[in-house]
Design a protein around this motif. Sequence first.
Motif, PDB file in Angstrom:
ATOM      1  N   GLN A  46       0.656  -1.355   0.075  1.00 25.19           N
ATOM      2  CA  GLN A  46      -0.221  -0.076  -0.110  1.00 25.19           C
ATOM      3  C   GLN A  46       0.747   1.272   0.175  1.00 25.19           C
ATOM      4  O   GLN A  46       0.571   2.396  -0.642  1.00 25.19           O
ATOM      5  CB  GLN A  46      -1.009   0.042   1.314  1.00 25.19           C
ATOM      6  CG  GLN A  46      -2.239  -1.173   1.198  1.00 25.19           C
ATOM      7  CD  GLN A  46      -2.708  -1.136   2.401  1.00 25.19           C
ATOM      8  OE1 GLN A  46      -2.471  -0.663   3.489  1.00 25.19           O
ATOM      9  NE2 GLN A  46      -4.138  -1.809   2.406  1.00 25.19           N
ATOM     10  N   SER A  47       1.875   1.216   0.682  1.00 21.99           N
ATOM     11  CA  SER A  47       2.671   2.444   0.683  1.00 21.99           C
ATOM     12  C   SER A  47       3.514   2.713  -0.477  1.00 21.99           C
ATOM     13  O   SER A  47       3.432   3.915  -1.116  1.00 21.99           O
ATOM     14  CB  SER A  47       4.045   2.320   1.822  1.00 21.99           C
ATOM     15  OG  SER A  47       3.426   2.025   3.125  1.00 21.99           O
ATOM     16  N   VAL A  48       3.911   1.726  -1.239  1.00 19.08           N
ATOM     17  CA  VAL A  48       4.649   1.758  -2.536  1.00 19.08           C
ATOM     18  C   VAL A  48       3.456   2.404  -3.485  1.00 19.08           C
ATOM     19  O   VAL A  48       3.756   3.263  -4.195  1.00 19.08           O
ATOM     20  CB  VAL A  48       5.182   0.369  -3.198  1.00 19.08           C
ATOM     21  CG1 VAL A  48       5.343   0.406  -4.597  1.00 19.08           C
ATOM     22  CG2 VAL A  48       6.064   0.162  -2.226  1.00 19.08           C
ATOM     23  N   ILE A  49       2.281   1.782  -3.525  1.00 20.50           N
ATOM     24  CA  ILE A  49       1.234   2.285  -4.234  1.00 20.50           C
ATOM     25  C   ILE A  49       0.926   3.732  -4.391  1.00 20.50           C
ATOM     26  O   ILE A  49       0.812   4.591  -4.914  1.00 20.50           O
ATOM     27  CB  ILE A  49      -0.027   1.468  -4.177  1.00 20.50           C
ATOM     28  CG1 ILE A  49       0.201   0.124  -4.756  1.00 20.50           C
ATOM     29  CG2 ILE A  49      -1.270   2.079  -5.135  1.00 20.50           C
ATOM     30  CD1 ILE A  49      -0.901  -0.947  -4.520  1.00 20.50           C
ATOM     31  N   ILE A  50       0.844   4.232  -2.893  1.00 21.84           N
ATOM     32  CA  ILE A  50       0.601   5.510  -2.521  1.00 21.84           C
ATOM     33  C   ILE A  50       1.601   6.450  -3.047  1.00 21.84           C
ATOM     34  O   ILE A  50       1.319   7.602  -3.714  1.00 21.84           O
ATOM     35  CB  ILE A  50       0.328   5.596  -1.220  1.00 21.84           C
ATOM     36  CG1 ILE A  50      -0.859   5.082  -0.545  1.00 21.84           C
ATOM     37  CG2 ILE A  50       0.134   7.146  -0.638  1.00 21.84           C
ATOM     38  CD1 ILE A  50      -1.187   4.741   1.096  1.00 21.84           C
ATOM     39  N   VAL A  51       2.627   6.098  -2.621  1.00 24.08           N
ATOM     40  CA  VAL A  51       3.941   7.101  -3.222  1.00 24.08           C
ATOM     41  C   VAL A  51       4.049   7.192  -4.699  1.00 24.08           C
ATOM     42  O   VAL A  51       4.150   8.113  -5.130  1.00 24.08           O
ATOM     43  CB  VAL A  51       5.135   6.429  -2.564  1.00 24.08           C
ATOM     44  CG1 VAL A  51       6.529   7.033  -3.185  1.00 24.08           C
ATOM     45  CG2 VAL A  51       5.445   6.652  -0.996  1.00 24.08           C
ATOM     46  N   LEU A  52       3.899   5.740  -5.419  1.00 28.05           N
ATOM     47  CA  LEU A  52       3.973   6.018  -6.859  1.00 28.05           C
ATOM     48  C   LEU A  52       2.758   6.795  -7.311  1.00 28.05           C
ATOM     49  O   LEU A  52       2.930   7.702  -8.461  1.00 28.05           O
ATOM     50  CB  LEU A  52       3.785   4.698  -7.606  1.00 28.05           C
ATOM     51  CG  LEU A  52       5.344   3.917  -7.399  1.00 28.05           C
ATOM     52  CD1 LEU A  52       4.910   2.518  -8.018  1.00 28.05           C
ATOM     53  CD2 LEU A  52       6.213   4.587  -8.237  1.00 28.05           C
ATOM     54  N   MET A  53       1.609   6.768  -6.834  1.00 27.70           N
ATOM     55  CA  MET A  53       0.473   7.710  -7.266  1.00 27.70           C
ATOM     56  C   MET A  53       0.745   9.109  -6.972  1.00 27.70           C
ATOM     57  O   MET A  53       0.337   9.938  -7.857  1.00 27.70           O
ATOM     58  CB  MET A  53      -0.769   7.218  -6.509  1.00 27.70           C
ATOM     59  CG  MET A  53      -1.309   5.728  -6.787  1.00 27.70           C
ATOM     60  SD  MET A  53      -1.745   5.599  -8.690  1.00 27.70           S
ATOM     61  CE  MET A  53      -3.164   6.608  -8.641  1.00 27.70           C
ATOM     62  N   ILE A  54       1.346   9.367  -6.002  1.00 25.48           N
ATOM     63  CA  ILE A  54       1.532  10.781  -5.661  1.00 25.48           C
ATOM     64  C   ILE A  54       2.593  11.518  -6.629  1.00 25.48           C
ATOM     65  O   ILE A  54       2.556  12.246  -7.035  1.00 25.48           O
ATOM     66  CB  ILE A  54       2.091  11.045  -4.253  1.00 25.48           C
ATOM     67  CG1 ILE A  54       0.803  10.787  -3.307  1.00 25.48           C
ATOM     68  CG2 ILE A  54       2.522  12.525  -4.019  1.00 25.48           C
ATOM     69  CD1 ILE A  54       1.291  10.638  -1.676  1.00 25.48           C
TER      70      ILE A  54
END
Length: 364
Positions: A67-75
């Motif tokens: 989830q952290s990786v997805i959030i950071v990549l989306m940002i």
Amino acid sequence: MRRSASVQTLLIYGLSGPIIALNVWLLSVLFRYFQNPITILSIAAILAFLLNYPVKLFERVRITRTQSVIIVLMITLALLIILGVTLLPMVIEQTIQLLNKIPDWLASSQDNLSNLQVLARKRRINIDLSLVTNQINANIQNLVQQIASGAVGFAGTLLSGLFNVVLVFVLAFYMLLYGDRVWSGLVNLLPSNIGIPFTKSLQLNFQNFFLSQLLLALFMVIALTPIFLFMRIPFALLFAIIIGISELIPFVGAALGIGLVTLLVLLQSSWLAFPVAMVATILQQIKDNLLAPKLMGDFIGLNPLWIFVSILMGFEIAGLLGTLVAVPIAGTIKGTFDAIKNGKNGNFVSNVTVSYESPPETDH
């Protein structure tokens, strides 16, 4: 015994030079053969190194790694899209205008040289500037041809670039998720006294170096843009970005960027070139003497001469990409050898030290 030891030492030092030269040549050939995949993998790895900081921050608030990786990549993608919508069109427009005006500037320079030669003949000064004018004329023709051919292939280049950007983000996503496992499997092939220092030195050197360099380059762009606009410098945003990007190349990048921008301004207006060079140099000195020491420590254990040599070797092997990664690679090697030699597992950063929070150590 002493004679045999001296002969052995001479053989070691005598053969080390040709072996190093052969390895550099082999790496250069290998990079040229696999240039595109190596470049994409390298950019994705650098992006993964940088994004690991915010990913770790999200993990501290009990968000899973995925989830952290997805959030950071989306940002990150959202920020890139915002920049692409707002900033990129202006940069492209200024770049096209600059390329269209350079032939006129070169032609104007050729006329000025011709007038100078006429004036010199009137005053009986024997100088021949025909070679310079012929070279400028040849450069004008080549530049016009390159602009024309570049305009034809612009659509294909843009499409290929967008595909490469998507590929870089996909690879960075998987590197952030599974990179530790793959790297651990590779490092386990090495002895533990080499693999552990090398892993920690690589992680810290690359993360700290590129994060610091990006912040310093961003400072130059943000500081120079309003100053250039106030001075009514043509293509102010583009010139500030050129100088900022050149700051990513350590040791020589600042001089190259400022010199290039000064030369471009000189082609249009000689009286603007000196203020541009002076302002950029002053800001560069402020960055180097006030900001850089707080973000980056001294190049511990790396003599400036070896830094310059590593940059030259990196450029010879991989061009611009090689110059960007040469210093952290040299710092990684130096930090690894220092750790092995001293038998310590604490300090593995040989070239740069970030003053704020360091990334947590990789689990093994």
